[in-house]
Design an enzyme around this catalytic site. Structure first.
Site, short mmCIF file in Angstrom:
data_model
loop_
_atom_site.label_atom_id
_atom_site.label_comp_id
_atom_site.label_asym_id
_atom_site.label_seq_id
_atom_site.Cartn_x
_atom_site.Cartn_y
_atom_site.Cartn_z
N GLU A 141 46.82 -1.81 82.23
CA GLU A 141 47.89 -2.56 82.86
C GLU A 141 48.43 -3.73 82.05
O GLU A 141 49.58 -4.14 82.23
CB GLU A 141 47.39 -3.10 84.22
CG GLU A 141 47.20 -2.04 85.28
CD GLU A 141 48.51 -1.36 85.65
OE1 GLU A 141 49.44 -2.04 86.11
OE2 GLU A 141 48.60 -0.14 85.43
N SER B 191 23.46 1.91 145.90
CA SER B 191 22.77 0.78 146.52
C SER B 191 22.82 -0.51 145.72
O SER B 191 22.38 -1.55 146.21
CB SER B 191 21.30 1.16 146.79
OG SER B 191 21.23 2.15 147.79
#
Length: 658
Positions: free
Chosen positions: A90, A357
């Site tokens: 690069e 319950s």
């Protein structure tokens, strides 16, 4: 002094003056530019728009959302081979320019003119970093000028090594990989320091066109690009001709993997977090991103909970578990099913199931609040209320029994009796105070007392947590703190979160905790016992054992377990399975808590008063005709199933009228 000497002095003085003026002008211009450009040192905190990081209570990453760099290489830990590959590919003059490479621009221009197309770029690594962090990708002259100015500033504020490391951590490398660490994992399932020369060269060749050069898209083009990078590395003197040839002839050896933290390590929890975030943040804040969400989740406990649900769900039932810290409402565990990949339906927050319950908490708390005491005797016998005739498990009845023992053995006739005695309004109000029935109203039907109205696991856990918190209800939350892009605090639960509210008196809550402890020490919840550690809890089973529950608390944590089928068919298990699974989970994490007792059972000085006693109006004007009458809600109609309600609890199957 001779004329010649004076001449040279004048020239020297003029040169110095011109130099000073030029230096001052350059400094002034540089300062002026710097004042309108971002501070390069902010790069360390850079986040792309829309990125969100979810963290557990101990700072572990649960998930990263958006275009985030999921894993960074620490400072001074970037492998030299990787650095050389990117510099060669690069920016071969990276170490010799000040952000702009004039020679590189000229070389690229000549190359592109000769080829008749754009074959070589001229942007330096510094320019690319400036563009990635501070600018857009638009191709306009103003953007290029800003890029050049920023690159120059970066070179003055950061070292070459810092610039290169930041670039390698942020550059997009295709297939959802942002940075070298992500790319090494996505393409080769490796960390950067494990990359070979051909692997490093392949990754270094991607920045100009990641979607084109990715080996997962086109292996032929990727190999051609790798060969170019290897040639440049050889030309730069980083590798020998022999090494370049060997690398050029090596196979790709791809081993693709999903980016780290792309998938959540607690997906049911994080899906709930995503639903809750818009309640705290604006759309703009979510769009800007860079957010760090410090959640309430204990990741280690979450993994233990998930394992318990998978291992102890009876048959092939689904399961859910939620743990809440009573004092804060912070959700420490949320398991919404056995396997998120198979089903994303969150059974902790989305499934409406009959609580069985476990719902008895509310009529019992309402009764205690009304002045009925745990030691008061009630009669457990066959009985009908306006056509509704509940029955106990096994069709067994105990006759005269203390209220505390009625809860201990989960006697259904007593729960309905309490509802009838204190009134529908009192029970519904108690449930509402504890976060139940506020969004889906509870109806005035006798089966309400024993779980006829469906609830979520999360809401039921929060209700029991409030009782463990001595009556203070804390709204469940998945958040501890939210920080913004610059690590500033946007929201903190301690200062800005829900402060809690009094849902029931502390003496009522303490009495309920005492009664719930007896459920575990010698009642239906015995399977959840933790030995010498106090546990307050309640089992629950719906008709045909379609829903199996246990919700239990130690003073510092409330946890609910639910098992059942998504299609609501009968199971072959019982609530004891849920209680046993609860114990297996708590056994794994209980060492994180000191053994603490619940507050002792208080002395209740309340006197029971039937609800709503009023005087009727006199008949025929005679005051003697006025008589005390119970003007509460009035008796409900003969038993009718709740509209749209769930299957009834197996313990309240209708019996013939006596």
């Amino acid at each position: 002094m001779t004329r010649k000497r004076r001449h040279w002095i004048v020239i020297a003085g003029s040169a110095i003056a011109i130099g000073c003026v030029a230096a001052l002008a350059e400094r002034t211009l540089t300062d002026a530019l710097d004042s309108v450009l971002p501070d390069a040192r902010r790069i360390a905190n850079f986040n792309r728009p829309g990125t969100i990081t979810l963290l557990s209570t101990d700072g572990q990453v649960i998930q990263k959302l958006g275009p985030a760099t999921r894993e960074k290489v620490e400072q001074d830990k970037m492998p030299l081979l990787v650095e050389q590959a990117f510099v060669a590919a690069e920016d071969r003059r990276f170490y010799y320019h000040n952000g702009l490479d004039i020679w590189g621009i000229s070389r690229a221009l000549v190359t592109n003119l000769r080829q008749g197309s754009v074959r070589e770029g001229a942007s330096t690594i510094t320019q690319q970093l400036a563009r990635t962090v501070f600018l857009s990708q638009e191709r306009t002259l103003p953007r290029k000028l800003k890029e050049a100015a920023l690159a120059y500033k970066l070179e003055r504020q950061l070292s070459k090594q810092q610039i290169l490391e930041q670039y390698l951590n942020y550059v997009y490398l295709g297939s959802g990989a942002y940075g070298v660490a992500d790319a090494a994992w996505v393409y080769f399932s490796k960390s950067p320091n494990q990359l070979t020369l051909p692997e490093a060269a392949l990754i270094a060749g991607m920045p100009p066109a990641p979607s084109v050069y990715s080996p997962l898209v086109n292996q032929k083009i990727a190999l051609e690009r790798r060969a170019i990078v290897l040639k440049r590395m050889q030309q730069a003197g980083f590798i020998s001709a022999k090494e370049a040839d060997a690398a050029r002839n090596s196979p790709l050896n791809l081993k693709p993997a999903i980016p780290k933290y792309f998938n959540s390590s607690a997906p049911f929890f994080t899906s709930w977090v995503a639903q809750q975030l818009p309640n705290l943040l604006t759309p703009e804040q979510l769009e800007v991103g860079g957010l760090k969400i410090h959640t309430s989740l204990n990741l280690a406990w979450q993994k233990q909970a998930q394992e318990v649900i998978r291992k102890y769900a009876p048959g092939n039932t689904e399961g859910s578990m939620v743990s809440i810290e009573p004092s804060s409402g912070e959700v420490r565990v949320m398991v919404g099913g056995k396997n998120f990949n198979t089903s994303q339906f969150n059974r902790a927050t989305q499934a409406l199931r009959s609580p069985g319950s476990t719902f008895k908490l509310f009529p019992y708390a309402a009764a205690i609040n009304a002045g009925i005491k745990p030691e008061d005797k009630v009669v457990d016998a066959k009985r009908c209320w306006r056509g509704y005739c509940p029955k106990n498990f096994g069709n067994k009845y105990l006759g005269s029994v203390a209220l505390a023992d009625a809860l201990r053995y989960s006697l259904n006739t007593v729960a309905v009796q309490l509802l009838d005695k204190v009134g529908f309004d009192a029970v519904i109000s108690m449930a509402n105070n504890l976060g139940i029935g506020t969004t889906r109203p509870l109806g005035k039907y006798y089966p309400l007392a024993i779980g006829a109205y469906e609830q979520t696991v999360l809401d039921m856990t929060a209700a029991y947590a409030a009782v463990a918190n001595r009556g203070i209800y804390m709204k469940p939350t998945p958040f501890e703190e939210i920080r913004g892009p610059d690590d500033e605090v946007i929201w903190n639960h301690r200062f800005e979160g829900y402060k809690g509210r009094r849902a029931l008196d502390s003496d009522v809550a303490d009495t309920m905790n005492w009664m719930l402890q007896r459920v575990v020490s010698g009642g239906t919840g015995a399977a959840a016992s933790l030995g010498d550690r106090p546990v307050a809890g309640k089992t629950g089973t719906s008709e045909g054992a379609r829903d199996l529950w246990f919700i239990g608390s130690i003073p510092q944590l409330t946890t609910a377990v639910w098992f059942g089928y998504d299609n609501n068919r009968k199971t072959s298990g019982g609530s004891g399975d849920a209680a046993w699974a609860w114990k297996q989970f708590m056994t794994k994490i209980q060492d994180n808590f000191e053994v603490q007792p619940f507050p002792p059972k208080p002395v209740m000085n309340r006197t029971f008063r039937p609800p709503g006693k009023t005087r009727s109006k006199p008949k025929n004007g005679s005051e003697d005709a006025a008589k005390d009458q119970d003007q509460t809600q009035g008796p409900p109609p003969r038993y009718i199933a709740p509209p749209g309600g769930p299957p009834l609890n197996e313990n309240f199957e209708p019996m013939p009228m006596p």
